[in-house]
Design an enzyme around this catalytic site. Structure first.
Site, mmCIF file in Angstrom:
data_model
loop_
_atom_site.group_PDB
_atom_site.id
_atom_site.type_symbol
_atom_site.label_atom_id
_atom_site.label_comp_id
_atom_site.label_asym_id
_atom_site.label_seq_id
_atom_site.Cartn_x
_atom_site.Cartn_y
_atom_site.Cartn_z
ATOM 1 N N CYS A 2 0.844 -1.202 0.000
ATOM 2 C CA CYS A 2 0.000 0.000 0.000
ATOM 3 C C CYS A 2 0.875 1.247 0.000
ATOM 4 O O CYS A 2 2.055 1.189 0.265
ATOM 5 C CB CYS A 2 -0.880 -0.009 1.243
ATOM 6 S SG CYS A 2 -1.826 -1.522 1.402
ATOM 7 N N ARG A 27 3.414 1.682 -7.695
ATOM 8 C CA ARG A 27 3.502 0.533 -6.774
ATOM 9 C C ARG A 27 2.351 -0.446 -6.993
ATOM 10 O O ARG A 27 2.347 -1.539 -6.441
ATOM 11 C CB ARG A 27 3.455 1.019 -5.321
ATOM 12 C CG ARG A 27 4.612 1.896 -4.912
ATOM 13 C CD ARG A 27 4.252 2.779 -3.723
ATOM 14 N NE ARG A 27 4.096 2.006 -2.514
ATOM 15 C CZ ARG A 27 4.952 2.068 -1.486
ATOM 16 N NH1 ARG A 27 6.005 2.843 -1.559
ATOM 17 N NH2 ARG A 27 4.772 1.355 -0.399
ATOM 18 N N TRP A 75 -3.217 -2.105 -1.719
ATOM 19 C CA TRP A 75 -2.912 -3.358 -2.438
ATOM 20 C C TRP A 75 -3.477 -4.438 -1.524
ATOM 21 O O TRP A 75 -2.904 -4.724 -0.463
ATOM 22 C CB TRP A 75 -1.409 -3.473 -2.605
ATOM 23 C CG TRP A 75 -0.953 -4.771 -3.186
ATOM 24 C CD1 TRP A 75 -0.584 -5.883 -2.501
ATOM 25 C CD2 TRP A 75 -0.844 -5.110 -4.564
ATOM 26 N NE1 TRP A 75 -0.230 -6.880 -3.360
ATOM 27 C CE2 TRP A 75 -0.390 -6.447 -4.632
ATOM 28 C CE3 TRP A 75 -1.083 -4.432 -5.753
ATOM 29 C CZ2 TRP A 75 -0.158 -7.086 -5.841
ATOM 30 C CZ3 TRP A 75 -0.860 -5.077 -6.951
ATOM 31 C CH2 TRP A 75 -0.396 -6.389 -6.989
ATOM 32 N N ASN A 101 -0.239 0.754 6.070
ATOM 33 C CA ASN A 101 0.501 -0.108 5.146
ATOM 34 C C ASN A 101 1.136 -1.196 6.008
ATOM 35 O O ASN A 101 1.806 -0.911 6.990
ATOM 36 C CB ASN A 101 1.585 0.697 4.411
ATOM 37 C CG ASN A 101 2.347 -0.192 3.425
ATOM 38 O OD1 ASN A 101 1.918 -1.311 3.141
ATOM 39 N ND2 ASN A 101 3.455 0.301 2.912
ATOM 40 N N GLY A 102 0.870 -2.472 5.650
ATOM 41 C CA GLY A 102 1.445 -3.581 6.426
ATOM 42 C C GLY A 102 0.360 -4.589 6.751
ATOM 43 O O GLY A 102 -0.697 -4.602 6.141
ATOM 44 N N GLU A 481 14.616 -21.716 -14.179
ATOM 45 C CA GLU A 481 14.330 -20.309 -13.875
ATOM 46 C C GLU A 481 15.537 -19.460 -14.225
ATOM 47 O O GLU A 481 15.407 -18.374 -14.790
ATOM 48 C CB GLU A 481 13.949 -20.148 -12.415
ATOM 49 C CG GLU A 481 13.787 -18.719 -11.937
ATOM 50 C CD GLU A 481 12.744 -17.906 -12.704
ATOM 51 O OE1 GLU A 481 11.980 -18.500 -13.501
ATOM 52 O OE2 GLU A 481 12.726 -16.677 -12.540
ATOM 53 N N LYS A 485 15.333 -16.336 -16.835
ATOM 54 C CA LYS A 485 15.735 -14.974 -16.411
ATOM 55 C C LYS A 485 16.724 -14.388 -17.412
ATOM 56 O O LYS A 485 16.600 -13.252 -17.845
ATOM 57 C CB LYS A 485 16.394 -15.019 -15.021
ATOM 58 C CG LYS A 485 15.420 -15.097 -13.889
ATOM 59 C CD LYS A 485 14.826 -13.784 -13.494
ATOM 60 C CE LYS A 485 13.395 -13.496 -13.810
ATOM 61 N NZ LYS A 485 12.418 -14.484 -14.022
ATOM 62 N N GLU A 488 14.981 -13.787 -20.921
ATOM 63 C CA GLU A 488 13.922 -12.769 -21.047
ATOM 64 C C GLU A 488 14.455 -11.342 -20.898
ATOM 65 O O GLU A 488 13.864 -10.426 -21.428
ATOM 66 C CB GLU A 488 12.751 -13.034 -20.111
ATOM 67 C CG GLU A 488 13.025 -13.100 -18.660
ATOM 68 C CD GLU A 488 11.749 -13.492 -17.861
ATOM 69 O OE1 GLU A 488 11.919 -13.786 -16.672
ATOM 70 O OE2 GLU A 488 10.629 -13.492 -18.405
ATOM 71 N N HIS A 504 23.076 -37.594 -23.913
ATOM 72 C CA HIS A 504 22.202 -38.282 -24.882
ATOM 73 C C HIS A 504 21.848 -37.348 -26.019
ATOM 74 O O HIS A 504 20.678 -37.088 -26.299
ATOM 75 C CB HIS A 504 20.940 -38.791 -24.175
ATOM 76 C CG HIS A 504 21.245 -39.714 -23.034
ATOM 77 N ND1 HIS A 504 21.875 -40.924 -23.209
ATOM 78 C CD2 HIS A 504 21.069 -39.570 -21.702
ATOM 79 C CE1 HIS A 504 22.032 -41.512 -22.035
ATOM 80 N NE2 HIS A 504 21.550 -40.718 -21.095
ATOM 81 N N LYS A 603 3.803 -8.205 -18.429
ATOM 82 C CA LYS A 603 3.880 -8.649 -17.032
ATOM 83 C C LYS A 603 2.871 -9.759 -16.780
ATOM 84 O O LYS A 603 3.133 -10.684 -16.046
ATOM 85 C CB LYS A 603 3.610 -7.462 -16.094
ATOM 86 C CG LYS A 603 3.725 -7.804 -14.617
ATOM 87 C CD LYS A 603 5.105 -8.294 -14.264
ATOM 88 C CE LYS A 603 5.204 -8.830 -12.854
ATOM 89 N NZ LYS A 603 6.419 -9.630 -12.642
HETATM 90 C C1 BG6 Z 1 4.886 -14.047 -17.958
HETATM 91 C C2 BG6 Z 1 5.696 -13.263 -16.967
HETATM 92 O O1 BG6 Z 1 4.307 -13.182 -18.875
HETATM 93 O O2 BG6 Z 1 3.871 -14.765 -17.303
HETATM 94 C C3 BG6 Z 1 6.367 -14.235 -16.052
HETATM 95 O O3 BG6 Z 1 6.669 -12.471 -17.632
HETATM 96 C C4 BG6 Z 1 5.310 -15.056 -15.339
HETATM 97 O O4 BG6 Z 1 7.160 -13.541 -15.094
HETATM 98 C C5 BG6 Z 1 4.337 -15.694 -16.333
HETATM 99 O O5 BG6 Z 1 5.930 -16.078 -14.590
HETATM 100 C C6 BG6 Z 1 3.110 -16.176 -15.577
HETATM 101 O O6 BG6 Z 1 2.483 -15.029 -15.063
HETATM 102 P P1 BG6 Z 1 1.673 -15.147 -13.680
HETATM 103 O O7 BG6 Z 1 1.181 -13.783 -13.395
HETATM 104 O O8 BG6 Z 1 0.558 -16.148 -13.937
HETATM 105 O O9 BG6 Z 1 2.660 -15.657 -12.686
#
Ligand code: BG6
Length: 608
Positions: A2, A27, A75, A101-102, A481, A485, A488, A504, A603
């Site tokens: 928040c 945020r 939030w 907030n918290g 992962e 990372k 992307e 293999h 996102k």
């Molecule tokens: C992708 C994001 O578009 O969707 C990833 O860039 C994310 O970071 C993936 O793991 C799944 O999104 P969410 O919101 O379902 O975790």
């Protein structure tokens, strides 16, 4: 997370509050509101829309008289997004207003006590207990009432408070959630972060945990939690607005990488009481678990890779078959799912289209659905039988870091909780794992500090155009992962590969100077992994390895090593992912990539 703002001075408060809240919009929030005191009346305006809506219904704030006020962007953590749950919250007599907030961890107990005393609650939030506590303790001195109320609160809170009985005072309280005071000329401000007040003043005062500030136009007095005066100094901020939004970091992604210890702590701590895991948020019983003969974890992207870690952890602890199925595959493969299937859905946003579709498909075939989500009241949360929220706060960078880490934390919590319910682990074995979970934030912190050599490693390896990540067991899950990372945000092709599978076929790609990132922290299979490192070295590869602090054997083969502190092997992913996040970040930076908004990515992919 928040956002809080507050103002006291000669100017109209509402427009200043709106401007401050707009500075905090980055945020993320799902509702917002302000409360302004004029003469002895507190006026509130709230919305589940954007701040812009508040401006529209108040003539840009000009329609609300008064020079003392507080504002909030919410939030949701407790209680879905709604005007009723939006802050500020006001006492029954309308004389007190609070923004928070918290998380107030003991709000249920306090709420019961206050209801017994005749207070009427209007929202589902934890915050509302604060405003009724103030009304309960107020005997003519606001600071005294605040000191008494704060003593009853457990958890984290940054509070902004106004009171109609004391129209010349704005009160701020801080415990574990950030809160900053801005000192102007004949006016003062409070805010969750510098961004919201820097356009008015660069002279700030930081509150420490437990401190209470009495803010008047004539000046500021600060007290400790016992109510004794505290000497405070001011600081001059030398950031600009853009830097302030990122708390001084160059990118949100780095800010969020560094927030991980806090985010994991915020996700774990409220669910561990007196050494026991308490998952009051879900209703799964031992009988329900005994009825489960198969667990499917479904998600997309990094969330699916958190699921890959979860597969090893849950299968080990629950002794129930666990598989991970990408949501975009599960939804179309006519899966064999029934009432004995537990579907665990992982999603930061709670809005990913493929994941929603997979959830619907499985639910329609009788599965019980537990979702791990970061957004309260999101579509996936609403569709699930049980929801565990990651309390990571809003994640702004497209490439997830704290979202992934808090998903892991929930998977561990659920695993240990279910292991004890099923009797697969004794009470003391669980107690030991719970202690190790409580140490995780600190170990993540150490991994952040241990790896200050990553910048050099990134400079050494950032020109590579094709990289392999290899590992076994949980190292293999983490390698997925780590590879994503890097891909992307730096646009370098990389591939995660089961180390034992390399020979293999794919090992034909290993040639001189090919970079192989070998994850060697899962110690039960370390010798096997070392053999795989020898295999690729024999073909000319460069090897950058991860290893547990103190492991010198790795140095006999690897060209470089990124060390992490020792943890319970089941939980090592949370710590091992840290150097991989940092490596991806610095490689992307060295390659001049748009780290927070990588090309072609969103996102949350809310379309198929
Ligand atoms: C992708 C994001 O578009 O969707 C990833 O860039 C994310 O970071 C993936 O793991 C799944 O999104 P969410 O919101 O379902 O975790």
């Amino acid at each position: 997370m928040c956002g809080i703002v507050g103002f006291i001075g000669e100017r109209k408060a509402a427009p200043i509050l709106f401007e401050g809240l707009e500075r905090l919009e980055y945020r993320g929030y799902d509702s917002a509101g302000i409360a302004v005191l004029n003469k002895d009346v507190i006026t509130t305006r709230k919305t589940t829309e954007r701040i812009k809506m508040l401006r529209e219904i108040t003539e840009n704030g000009q329609g609300i008289p008064g020079s003392l006020g507080i504002g909030h962007t919410r939030w949701a953590t407790h209680g879905a997004p709604s005007e009723r749950n939006a802050h500020p919250h006001v006492s029954n007599d309308g004389k007190f207003a609070v923004v928070h907030n918290g998380i107030i961890e003991n709000y249920i107990t306090l709420k019961e006590e206050l209801i017994q005393k005749g207070f009427i609650f209007e929202s589902e939030t934890d915050t509302e207990v604060v405003v009724h506590l103030l009304a309960n303790y107020y005997k003519g001195n606001l600071i005294e009432a605040v000191v008494k109320a704060a003593k009853r609160l457990e958890g984290s809170y940054a509070l902004g408070i106004i009171c109609a009985h004391e129209p010349d005072v704005l009160v701020a309280v801080r415990r574990l959630s950030p809160l900053i005071l801005g000192v102007g000329i004949g006016e003062s401000f409070i805010a969750s972060d510098v961004t919201a007040l820097i356009s008015h003043t660069k002279t700030v005062m930081y509150l420490e945990d437990g401190e209470i500030a009495e803010i008047k136009k004539s000046g500021i007095r600060v007290f400790d939690k016992a109510g004794s005066p505290v000497e405070k100094s001011t600081t001059e901020i030398n950031w600009n607005i853009d830097a302030a939004e990122k708390s001084g970091y160059d990118h949100f992604m780095m800010k969020e990488i560094m927030e991980q210890p806090r985010a994991v702590r915020a996700t774990l701590e409220p669910r561990i009481k007196n050494g026991k895991i308490k998952l009051d948020d879900i209703s799964i019983t031992a009988a329900d678990l005994k009825n489960v003969n198969r667990i499917i974890i479904t998600a997309c992207g990094s969330a699916s890779y958190a699921g890959q870690v979860g597969r090893y952890v849950l299968e080990e602890l629950l002794r129930i078959p666990v598989e991970v199925d990408l949501a975009s595959e599960l939804r179309y493969r006519n899966p064999i799912i029934n009432e004995h299937t537990l579907l665990i859905v992982i999603s930061q946003s709670g809005e990913t289209a493929d994941t929603i579709a997979a959830l619907k498909e499985a639910k329609g075939r009788g599965a019980r659905v537990l979702s791990l989500v970061n957004v309260v009241g999101s579509t996936i949360a609403k569709m699930s039988d049980d929801v565990l929220y990651t309390w990571a706060g809003p994640e702004i960078a497209v490439a997830t870091t704290k979202g992934y880490s808090t998903q892991l934390a929930l998977l561990y919590l659920f695993g240990v909780y279910a292991a004890e319910l099923l009797g697969n682990r004794t009470g003391e074995e669980c107690a030991e794992m719970i202690t190790e979970l409580q140490n995780l934030p600190e170990q993540i912190e150490q991994a952040l500090i241990l790896n200050d050599n990553i910048i050099t490693l990134a400079q050494k390896y950032h020109k590579n155009q094709s990289i392999f990540f290899i590992g076994r067991n949980i190292d293999y899950a983490v390698s997925m992962e780590g590879s994503l990372k890097l891909k992307e945000i730096s646009y370098i092709h990389s591939e995660a590969y089961a180390a034992g599978e390399l020979k293999h076929g794919t090992i034909s790609l290993i040639d001189n100077d090919r970079l192989v990132i070998a994850l060697a922290c899962y110690e039960r299979l370390f010798d096997k992994l070392m053999s795989n490192i020898k295999e690729v070295k024999a073909r000319g590869a460069k090897v950058l390895a991860t290893a547990i602090v103190g492991n010198t054997k790795i140095l006999t083969e690897a060209d470089d090593v990124m060390y992490i502190p020792r943890t319970n092997p089941l939980f090592l992913a949370s710590v091992e992912v840290i150097p991989l996040q940092l490596l991806a970040y610095y490689v992307a930076r060295d390659n001049g990539c748009d780290i927070d908004k990588p090309r072609n990515l969103a996102k949350s992919v809310t379309v198929e």
